[in-house]
Design a protein around this motif. Structure first.
Motif, PDB file in Angstrom:
ATOM      1  N   TRP A  19       1.431  13.254  -1.748  1.00 21.79           N
ATOM      2  CA  TRP A  19       1.081  12.891  -2.505  1.00 21.79           C
ATOM      3  C   TRP A  19       2.269  12.102  -3.544  1.00 21.79           C
ATOM      4  O   TRP A  19       2.097  10.888  -4.112  1.00 21.79           O
ATOM      5  N   ASN A  20       3.197  13.203  -3.624  1.00 22.18           N
ATOM      6  CA  ASN A  20       4.610  12.498  -4.766  1.00 22.18           C
ATOM      7  C   ASN A  20       4.604  11.107  -3.814  1.00 22.18           C
ATOM      8  O   ASN A  20       5.560  10.227  -4.155  1.00 22.18           O
ATOM      9  N   ILE A  21       5.157  11.069  -2.308  1.00 29.46           N
ATOM     10  CA  ILE A  21       5.217  10.279  -1.624  1.00 29.46           C
ATOM     11  C   ILE A  21       4.156   8.293  -2.188  1.00 29.46           C
ATOM     12  O   ILE A  21       5.034   7.854  -2.032  1.00 29.46           O
ATOM     13  N   VAL A  22       3.477   8.811  -1.888  1.00 29.73           N
ATOM     14  CA  VAL A  22       2.740   7.732  -1.961  1.00 29.73           C
ATOM     15  C   VAL A  22       2.869   7.628  -4.109  1.00 29.73           C
ATOM     16  O   VAL A  22       2.499   6.341  -3.955  1.00 29.73           O
ATOM     17  N   ALA A  23       2.180   8.024  -4.698  1.00 30.30           N
ATOM     18  CA  ALA A  23       3.135   7.761  -6.209  1.00 30.30           C
ATOM     19  C   ALA A  23       3.973   7.255  -6.018  1.00 30.30           C
ATOM     20  O   ALA A  23       4.311   6.103  -7.433  1.00 30.30           O
ATOM     21  N   LYS A  24       4.964   7.645  -5.450  1.00 31.90           N
ATOM     22  CA  LYS A  24       6.565   6.866  -6.337  1.00 31.90           C
ATOM     23  C   LYS A  24       5.987   5.500  -5.612  1.00 31.90           C
ATOM     24  O   LYS A  24       6.900   4.725  -6.141  1.00 31.90           O
ATOM     25  N   LYS A  25       5.827   4.977  -3.896  1.00 32.08           N
ATOM     26  CA  LYS A  25       5.646   4.182  -3.519  1.00 32.08           C
ATOM     27  C   LYS A  25       5.069   3.189  -4.780  1.00 32.08           C
ATOM     28  O   LYS A  25       5.105   1.973  -4.863  1.00 32.08           O
ATOM     29  N   ALA A  26       3.974   3.415  -5.384  1.00 28.71           N
ATOM     30  CA  ALA A  26       3.046   2.878  -6.317  1.00 28.71           C
ATOM     31  C   ALA A  26       3.968   2.034  -7.245  1.00 28.71           C
ATOM     32  O   ALA A  26       3.481   1.825  -8.465  1.00 28.71           O
ATOM     33  N   GLN A 219      -2.604  -0.882  -7.680  1.00 26.14           N
ATOM     34  CA  GLN A 219      -2.236   0.840  -7.357  1.00 26.14           C
ATOM     35  C   GLN A 219      -3.873   1.216  -7.131  1.00 26.14           C
ATOM     36  O   GLN A 219      -3.557   2.172  -6.752  1.00 26.14           O
ATOM     37  N   TRP A 220      -4.959   0.877  -7.318  1.00 24.07           N
ATOM     38  CA  TRP A 220      -5.603   1.644  -6.803  1.00 24.07           C
ATOM     39  C   TRP A 220      -6.336   2.375  -5.573  1.00 24.07           C
ATOM     40  O   TRP A 220      -6.534   3.559  -5.804  1.00 24.07           O
ATOM     41  N   ARG A 221      -5.460   1.607  -4.896  1.00 21.78           N
ATOM     42  CA  ARG A 221      -5.414   2.350  -3.474  1.00 21.78           C
ATOM     43  C   ARG A 221      -4.785   3.520  -3.413  1.00 21.78           C
ATOM     44  O   ARG A 221      -4.766   4.653  -2.725  1.00 21.78           O
ATOM     45  N   HIS A 222      -3.375   2.825  -3.769  1.00 23.12           N
ATOM     46  CA  HIS A 222      -2.400   4.261  -3.978  1.00 23.12           C
ATOM     47  C   HIS A 222      -2.804   5.688  -4.894  1.00 23.12           C
ATOM     48  O   HIS A 222      -2.932   6.994  -4.611  1.00 23.12           O
ATOM     49  N   LEU A 224      -5.768   6.774  -5.510  1.00 25.95           N
ATOM     50  CA  LEU A 224      -7.352   7.122  -4.280  1.00 25.95           C
ATOM     51  C   LEU A 224      -6.734   8.003  -3.758  1.00 25.95           C
ATOM     52  O   LEU A 224      -7.125   8.857  -3.346  1.00 25.95           O
ATOM     53  N   VAL A 225      -5.698   7.522  -2.846  1.00 27.77           N
ATOM     54  CA  VAL A 225      -5.249   9.040  -1.949  1.00 27.77           C
ATOM     55  C   VAL A 225      -4.335  10.214  -3.543  1.00 27.77           C
ATOM     56  O   VAL A 225      -5.107  10.889  -2.643  1.00 27.77           O
ATOM     57  N   VAL A 226      -3.863   9.645  -3.770  1.00 28.66           N
ATOM     58  CA  VAL A 226      -3.536  10.727  -4.612  1.00 28.66           C
ATOM     59  C   VAL A 226      -4.852  11.708  -5.390  1.00 28.66           C
ATOM     60  O   VAL A 226      -4.731  12.692  -5.331  1.00 28.66           O
ATOM     61  N   ALA A 227      -5.781  10.877  -6.363  1.00 25.54           N
ATOM     62  CA  ALA A 227      -6.604  11.398  -6.578  1.00 25.54           C
ATOM     63  C   ALA A 227      -7.742  12.296  -5.350  1.00 25.54           C
ATOM     64  O   ALA A 227      -8.010  12.988  -5.491  1.00 25.54           O
ATOM     65  N   THR A 228      -6.817  12.716  -3.751  1.00 21.61           N
ATOM     66  CA  THR A 228      -8.096  12.823  -2.687  1.00 21.61           C
ATOM     67  C   THR A 228      -6.962  13.914  -2.343  1.00 21.61           C
ATOM     68  O   THR A 228      -7.712  15.062  -2.416  1.00 21.61           O
TER      69      THR A 228
END
Length: 293
Positions: A19-26, A219-222, A224-228
């Motif tokens: 999720w940190n990778i996803v958050a950084k991409k966001a 950023q809603w897709r990113h 959503l992944v982080v929130a999951t």
């Protein structure tokens, strides 16, 4: 550390790195943090409400104080971290924070929770901490401090990194006390801690609705992944704390740094491959020491 606790920490570390990778991409800021928190509140509400049913009426000032303290410390952590990223480089702030956080947490648990850490455990904590710095580039950070051009920016980064690490230790100790001493469910610690910090973030979003709306669109897709994934990862860590000493669990969480490197994420920017391999070896050895000792 029991095999079950170790398995929980390893799985949580993999999820944390993801999720940190996803958050950084966001590449998000405060609006992204609020967006993620709101999604966590909605997505996990069925489980949160089910777990809280019949429990909330029995909570007193201790339980609510711990959850509020946890929520505010997490919020302050996010804000200090983001401020550090604005004032300095992620390659300085992040490794300092992730290196000092478990170090303070481990020894804080010895003082505040009465835990014990043998020589092998202490060596494990120090090995994990050192491994984090090596994965981040190791001696390169020392060279930056003495570079006249970047010295001020790097010193600011070290300062924000230390402050962030102290806050990591702060919420780790609060949440550890909540699950180990106050016996609050890890799910409720994470869910209500998140819920209680949302009102403190709303003021900024209401003041700048355009920026928040833009964050939603982009950023809603990113989010959503982080929130999951993020709550699941942290709840697993909290459950591990109920099975093993916090002084062992907190440093072992830094296996996420190892997984981030293996997954090819650039959470710490480009670093020398040799130092990263050495850092990975130190983290693996440190976690093994914590598991045994």
């Amino acid at each position: 550390m029991s095999p079950t606790a170790l398995a929980l920490v390893v799985a949580a570390a993999l999820l944390h790195a993801t999720w940190n990778i996803v958050a950084k991409k966001a590449a998000g800021g405060s609006p992204f943090v609020l967006l993620t928190a709101v999604m966590v509140a909605v997505l996990w509400s069925p489980l949160g409400i089910w777990m809280a049913w019949g429990v909330l009426p029995r909570w007193g000032w201790l339980e609510w104080s711990l959850l509020l303290g946890s929520g505010l410390t997490h919020l302050l952590y996010f804000r200090v971290l983001l401020r550090g990223y604005r004032e300095s480089d992620l390659t300085v702030v992040y490794p300092v924070a992730r290196g000092t956080g478990p170090l303070i947490s481990a020894f804080g648990a010895l003082l505040l929770l009465g835990e014990q850490l043998g020589p092998l455990g202490i060596a494990g904590v120090l090995a994990v901490t050192g491994g984090v710095f090596l994965i981040a580039g190791g001696p390169g950070l020392w060279a930056k401090v003495h570079d006249p051009v970047s010295a001020t920016r790097v010193r600011l980064g070290i300062g924000y990194g230390l402050a962030t690490g102290a806050l990591i230790a702060g919420y780790t100790l609060i949440d550890g006390y909540a699950v180990k001493v106050a016996l609050i469910s890890p799910i409720l610690v994470d869910y209500f801690g998140n819920l209680l910090r949302i009102p403190f973030m709303l003021r900024g979003a209401l003041r700048d609705r355009t920026t928040f709306a833009m964050a939603w669109r982009q950023q809603w897709r990113h989010a959503l992944v982080v929130a999951t994934i993020s709550p699941l990862a942290y709840v697993m860590v909290l459950y591990a704390m109920t099975l093993a000493p916090l002084s062992h669990v907190a440093p072992a969480r830094e296996m996420s740094m190892l997984f981030a490197a293996l997954l090819g994420g650039r959470l710490l920017g480009e670093g020398d491959r040799g130092w990263r391999i050495a850092g990975a070896a130190c983290i693996a050895a440190g976690v093994a020491g914590l598991a045994i000792g």
